[in-house]
Design an enzyme around this catalytic site. Sequence first.
Site, mmCIF file in Angstrom:
data_model
loop_
_atom_site.group_PDB
_atom_site.id
_atom_site.type_symbol
_atom_site.label_atom_id
_atom_site.label_comp_id
_atom_site.label_asym_id
_atom_site.label_seq_id
_atom_site.Cartn_x
_atom_site.Cartn_y
_atom_site.Cartn_z
ATOM 1 C CB SER A 88 37.742 0.000 -9.109
ATOM 2 O OG SER A 88 38.446 1.128 -9.927
ATOM 3 C CE1 TYR A 101 33.314 3.170 -9.202
ATOM 4 C CE2 TYR A 101 35.692 3.388 -9.581
ATOM 5 C CZ TYR A 101 34.456 2.555 -9.632
ATOM 6 O OH TYR A 101 34.930 1.410 -10.183
#
Length: 124
Positions: A88, A101
């Site tokens: 990501s 995250y």
Amino acid sequence: LGRTLSVRRLDVCSDTSVAECLGTVPGGHVDVLVNNAGVGHVGPVEGTSLEEMKRIFETNFFGAVRMIKGVLPEMKRRQKGHIVVVSSVMGLQGIIFNDVYAASKFAVEGFCESLAVQLLRFNV
């Protein structure tokens, strides 16, 4: 599909599931591993329990590590293979309310960058 491509379902959070799945691969070796499993999380850190944080890391980081460890010995032995890890942008830059995250994806990035250098000599 079925001749040169085989898709398997497994739980990246389970050593047993990973071992069982890899044990059913025709020919006993994986040519290409695509690590795409992941869970997201949005919210302030003080509202996130340590158990939830561990669950996020278990999937996003340790899941990828578990899969890589499962295929790596054979890839190194054969001196060939590809490992693709889907991460990501938050593994490169954190954003508000995505602390945990982002941390899990930063861990993936650091792990894979370090591992890639080691695996060059094995053509993986």
